[in-house]
Write a protein that holds these residues in place. Structure first.
Motif, PDB file in Angstrom:
ATOM      1  N   UNK A 132       1.148  -8.919  -0.832  1.00 23.86           N
ATOM      2  CA  UNK A 132       0.289  -8.186   0.101  1.00 23.86           C
ATOM      3  C   UNK A 132      -1.138  -8.735   0.067  1.00 23.86           C
ATOM      4  N   UNK A 133      -1.635  -9.006  -1.139  1.00 20.03           N
ATOM      5  CA  UNK A 133      -3.016  -9.499  -1.273  1.00 20.03           C
ATOM      6  C   UNK A 133      -3.202 -10.847  -0.599  1.00 20.03           C
ATOM      7  N   UNK A 134      -2.195 -11.738  -0.736  1.00 18.74           N
ATOM      8  CA  UNK A 134      -2.385 -13.042  -0.083  1.00 18.74           C
ATOM      9  C   UNK A 134      -2.277 -12.901   1.435  1.00 18.74           C
ATOM     10  N   UNK A 135      -1.442 -11.985   1.925  1.00 19.23           N
ATOM     11  CA  UNK A 135      -1.363 -11.770   3.382  1.00 19.23           C
ATOM     12  C   UNK A 135      -2.642 -11.107   3.903  1.00 19.23           C
ATOM     13  N   UNK A 136      -3.269 -10.284   3.060  1.00 21.31           N
ATOM     14  CA  UNK A 136      -4.513  -9.603   3.463  1.00 21.31           C
ATOM     15  C   UNK A 136      -5.626 -10.576   3.798  1.00 21.31           C
ATOM     16  N   UNK A 192       2.878  -7.241   9.040  1.00 23.45           N
ATOM     17  CA  UNK A 192       4.092  -6.773   8.361  1.00 23.45           C
ATOM     18  C   UNK A 192       4.244  -7.411   6.985  1.00 23.45           C
ATOM     19  N   UNK A 193       3.621  -8.591   6.803  1.00 24.93           N
ATOM     20  CA  UNK A 193       3.626  -9.230   5.489  1.00 24.93           C
ATOM     21  C   UNK A 193       2.664  -8.526   4.529  1.00 24.93           C
ATOM     22  N   UNK A 194       1.819  -7.643   5.076  1.00 29.13           N
ATOM     23  CA  UNK A 194       0.970  -6.795   4.230  1.00 29.13           C
ATOM     24  C   UNK A 194       1.689  -5.460   3.988  1.00 29.13           C
ATOM     25  N   UNK A 195       2.184  -4.867   5.070  1.00 31.08           N
ATOM     26  CA  UNK A 195       2.748  -3.518   4.993  1.00 31.08           C
ATOM     27  C   UNK A 195       4.002  -3.432   4.128  1.00 31.08           C
ATOM     28  N   UNK A 196       4.955  -4.354   4.368  1.00 26.86           N
ATOM     29  CA  UNK A 196       6.223  -4.227   3.657  1.00 26.86           C
ATOM     30  C   UNK A 196       6.025  -4.292   2.136  1.00 26.86           C
ATOM     31  N   UNK A 197       5.294  -5.317   1.611  1.00 30.31           N
ATOM     32  CA  UNK A 197       5.110  -5.334   0.156  1.00 30.31           C
ATOM     33  C   UNK A 197       4.290  -4.157  -0.386  1.00 30.31           C
TER      34      UNK A 197
END
Length: 256
Positions: free
Chosen positions: A133-137, A151-156
């Motif tokens: 999540x942090x890397x997608x953020x 969605x790469x933030x939300x799902x994790x």
């Protein structure tokens, strides 16, 4: 596409003299939020004949194939998979509960999934999901983001919350995870999933201040919870037993 994938897997088995125990979809199609241009992320677990594991030469513990425009195929050897389950790695945990299965030896797949539950380490899994999540953020500029990255933030983030609240392996698909959201956001995300079904993955959206706040608050909440989570360590006994029995059964079924 299903047929093409199954043919590819059969070819791989023959070319590499392996047996595929389990093959599944591991990307956004399996998570429940595909885009029209999502590719197929096929992941599989395989095993070699028993002699290979006893040989002096180290075995190939993963198989990677050139990625085409719509197909990405990658496999792990059974021993490598079991080593990762021992470390409570979330990746095999996800693969083994994928809703889209291309090929499987059902009893072995079910035994593997039962082993996963035994080797669940909440702290390790929460760390893993927080990291994703942090890397997608980092792709969030102001309130604008590509829909895929949201969605790469939300799902994790939701997966990490699930591990904290339920003390068990997080579901792979997004539907049960969304139950953790407040009602208004739950509805909003369902609408976004429907919208994602119609646009390309790089489509940029502006996220609501409500969702932005939720992401920030939840990220901080997860970080604060990590120190309180147990750090579990496991023996390899059950994995060893499963590995040896599987190889023995496999060897006795082979006709020489």
């Amino acid at each position: 596409m299903q047929t093409i994938i199954q043919q590819q897997l059969q070819q791989i088995e023959q070319q590499h003299n392996i047996q595929i125990i389990y093959a599944c979809e591991s990307g956004s199609r399996a998570w429940g939020f595909a885009s029209p241009n999502s590719d197929y992320d096929v992941r599989f677990i395989y095993m070699h004949p028993m002699e290979k594991y006893l040989a002096i030469e180290p075995i190939k513990n993963q198989l990677t194939f050139p990625i085409t425009s719509e197909l990405d195929i990658h496999g792990w050897d059974l021993k490598k998979t079991l080593q990762l389950i021992h470390k409570s790695n979330a990746t095999p945990f996800e693969w083994l509960q994928s809703p889209i299965i291309y090929q499987q030896q059902t009893d072995l797949a079910q035994q593997l999934w039962r082993l996963c539950a035994h080797y669940f380490n909440p702290r390790g899994n929460v760390h893993h999901y927080l990291g994703i999540a942090s890397s997608a953020l980092q792709n969030l500029s102001g309130r604008q983001i590509k829909i895929k990255q949201l969605f790469y933030i939300l799902r994790p983030l939701l997966s990490a919350c699930w591990c904290i609240q339920h003390k068990q392996i997080a579901p792979m698909t997004i539907t049960p995870l969304l139950q953790l959201l407040p009602a208004d956001l739950h509805k909003h995300i369902l609408e976004l999933i429907d919208f994602k079904n119609t646009v390309i993955e790089s489509h940029i959206i502006e996220i609501s201040s409500n969702l932005h706040d939720y992401i920030t608050t939840t990220t901080n909440h997860i970080k604060s919870q990590i120190p309180q989570l147990p750090e579990l360590n496991f023996t390899t006994t059950q994995l060893d037993t499963f590995f040896i029995n599987t190889l023995k059964n496999h060897a006795s079924h082979e006709h020489h």
